[in-house]
Design a protein around this motif. Sequence first.
Motif, PDB file in Angstrom:
ATOM      1  N   ALA A  38       6.641  13.936  -4.513  1.00 21.21           N
ATOM      2  CA  ALA A  38       6.662  12.493  -4.749  1.00 21.21           C
ATOM      3  C   ALA A  38       5.751  11.790  -3.747  1.00 21.21           C
ATOM      4  O   ALA A  38       5.562  12.259  -2.624  1.00 21.21           O
ATOM      5  N   TYR A  39       5.220  10.645  -4.172  1.00 19.92           N
ATOM      6  CA  TYR A  39       4.247   9.917  -3.358  1.00 19.92           C
ATOM      7  C   TYR A  39       4.565   8.428  -3.342  1.00 19.92           C
ATOM      8  O   TYR A  39       5.130   7.871  -4.299  1.00 19.92           O
ATOM      9  N   ASP A  40       4.168   7.786  -2.255  1.00 19.68           N
ATOM     10  CA  ASP A  40       4.123   6.330  -2.187  1.00 19.68           C
ATOM     11  C   ASP A  40       2.720   5.939  -2.631  1.00 19.68           C
ATOM     12  O   ASP A  40       1.761   6.034  -1.864  1.00 19.68           O
ATOM     13  N   TYR A  41       2.591   5.511  -3.887  1.00 24.38           N
ATOM     14  CA  TYR A  41       1.255   5.277  -4.435  1.00 24.38           C
ATOM     15  C   TYR A  41       0.561   4.084  -3.784  1.00 24.38           C
ATOM     16  O   TYR A  41      -0.669   3.992  -3.812  1.00 24.38           O
ATOM     17  N   ASP A  42       1.330   3.198  -3.170  1.00 26.22           N
ATOM     18  CA  ASP A  42       0.710   2.101  -2.422  1.00 26.22           C
ATOM     19  C   ASP A  42      -0.025   2.614  -1.184  1.00 26.22           C
ATOM     20  O   ASP A  42      -0.893   1.928  -0.642  1.00 26.22           O
ATOM     21  N   ALA A  43       0.327   3.816  -0.768  1.00 29.59           N
ATOM     22  CA  ALA A  43      -0.304   4.400   0.423  1.00 29.59           C
ATOM     23  C   ALA A  43      -1.483   5.309   0.077  1.00 29.59           C
ATOM     24  O   ALA A  43      -2.088   5.893   0.978  1.00 29.59           O
ATOM     25  N   VAL A  44      -1.792   5.440  -1.206  1.00 29.35           N
ATOM     26  CA  VAL A  44      -2.932   6.274  -1.623  1.00 29.35           C
ATOM     27  C   VAL A  44      -4.215   5.486  -1.372  1.00 29.35           C
ATOM     28  O   VAL A  44      -4.559   4.574  -2.115  1.00 29.35           O
ATOM     29  N   ASP A  45      -4.877   5.847  -0.309  1.00 24.96           N
ATOM     30  CA  ASP A  45      -6.032   5.071   0.162  1.00 24.96           C
ATOM     31  C   ASP A  45      -7.332   5.749  -0.247  1.00 24.96           C
ATOM     32  O   ASP A  45      -8.095   6.253   0.582  1.00 24.96           O
ATOM     33  N   VAL A  46      -7.579   5.785  -1.552  1.00 28.09           N
ATOM     34  CA  VAL A  46      -8.824   6.352  -2.064  1.00 28.09           C
ATOM     35  C   VAL A  46      -9.086   5.747  -3.441  1.00 28.09           C
ATOM     36  O   VAL A  46      -8.141   5.391  -4.161  1.00 28.09           O
TER      37      VAL A  46
END
Length: 403
Positions: A38-46
Amino acid sequence: MQTTDAFVGLDCVDCGDRFDAETATHRCPECGGILDPAYDYDAVDVTPADLSARPFESMWRYEELLPFPTGAAVSLNEGATALVECPELADAMGVGRVLLKDEGRNPTGTFKDRGQSAAMTAAVQHGAETIALNSAGNAGQAAAAYAAQADLDAHVYLPERAGFTQKAGVELHGGILHIAGPMDGDSEIGDSGEAYAEGMAENPDWYSTKTFVTPYRHEGKKTMALEVLEQLDWEAPDAVVYPTGGGVGLVGMHKAAVEAKRLGWTDELIPMYAAQAEGCAPIVEAVEEGKDRHEEWEDIQTACNGIAIPDPGASPLIIDAIEESDGGAVATSDREILDAAIDVAKREGLEMGATCAAAASGAYELAERGEFDEDDTVVLLNTGAGNKDIDTLRAHLGEQNAD
């Protein structure tokens, strides 16, 4: 444990609980369900623009959507495979474009390398010394290769009917090969599964990299969809036809398509089509009958070893992916599958594995049914190199010539 910024843990697809990836290593500690990164998509910095500036060298270029950073990866430069234009196939199917995603160009010749790269990285992060799994063949060979890269011991359980190339490949990389089932060639993946379970019970310190026991194999394979989308300038194709056994790659690709849409990289999901052999088609049967999970296939009647999976444990995830993406499922005969492999080789010069050609024969059948429009873009997933089972293809070519 080295993880990426956006990775927040492992979610159980059954009970919904979230677990720390350091302590939850395989199935759900509460209910035994499949765990999903699982991911915090707000933290996907790309962004897609950022990705376009990176070398197209391996699947780890998408590290922001993977649990582990590139620096921690157990990698043999897997991924970054070609998406090959197939104009003659497009004409034959009556569609706008056919493209072949050629996973045979991976280090051990199949897409299994992607999953084992991610799973072996997790094994190293968890301090494993020995890994184990059962396999129909290709995943076992890949596991032995990546275990060698990570300096881990590998116990690989294969059925007797697994191909010579895969058996030899396991030993070539220093893996310990266990052949399970009757020695008359009539063994199935279930036989290797039983032997693997016994081995794991006797050796509780072994670390499993088995399909959907480790949470990470589908995560590695999801990068196939990210590559396809990027190679098509982030425009989703109208169909991906995927040769389906355990369905790990199909589930992973759908997850990536959902993530790409959520991040605003693409507007549409990728319609996913499962292609199986008529002699072992539990997913197709479930989809056609409107069921949310399969019934175990009782009598395997196919030479396509890689997709001869009678009891795919993650069938609800496969069926959900098909339904959510507005895809479908199709089964064709062994003759049609092998005919398609030879057809692709003759028309386009591309070598598809005998099992993998279920994608091509399935696409022909779907086109015949009117599933595709004349301007559609159809992607065939060639999950393995033709030389994996070239003897099967040559024997079938001899039968064709005799006819």
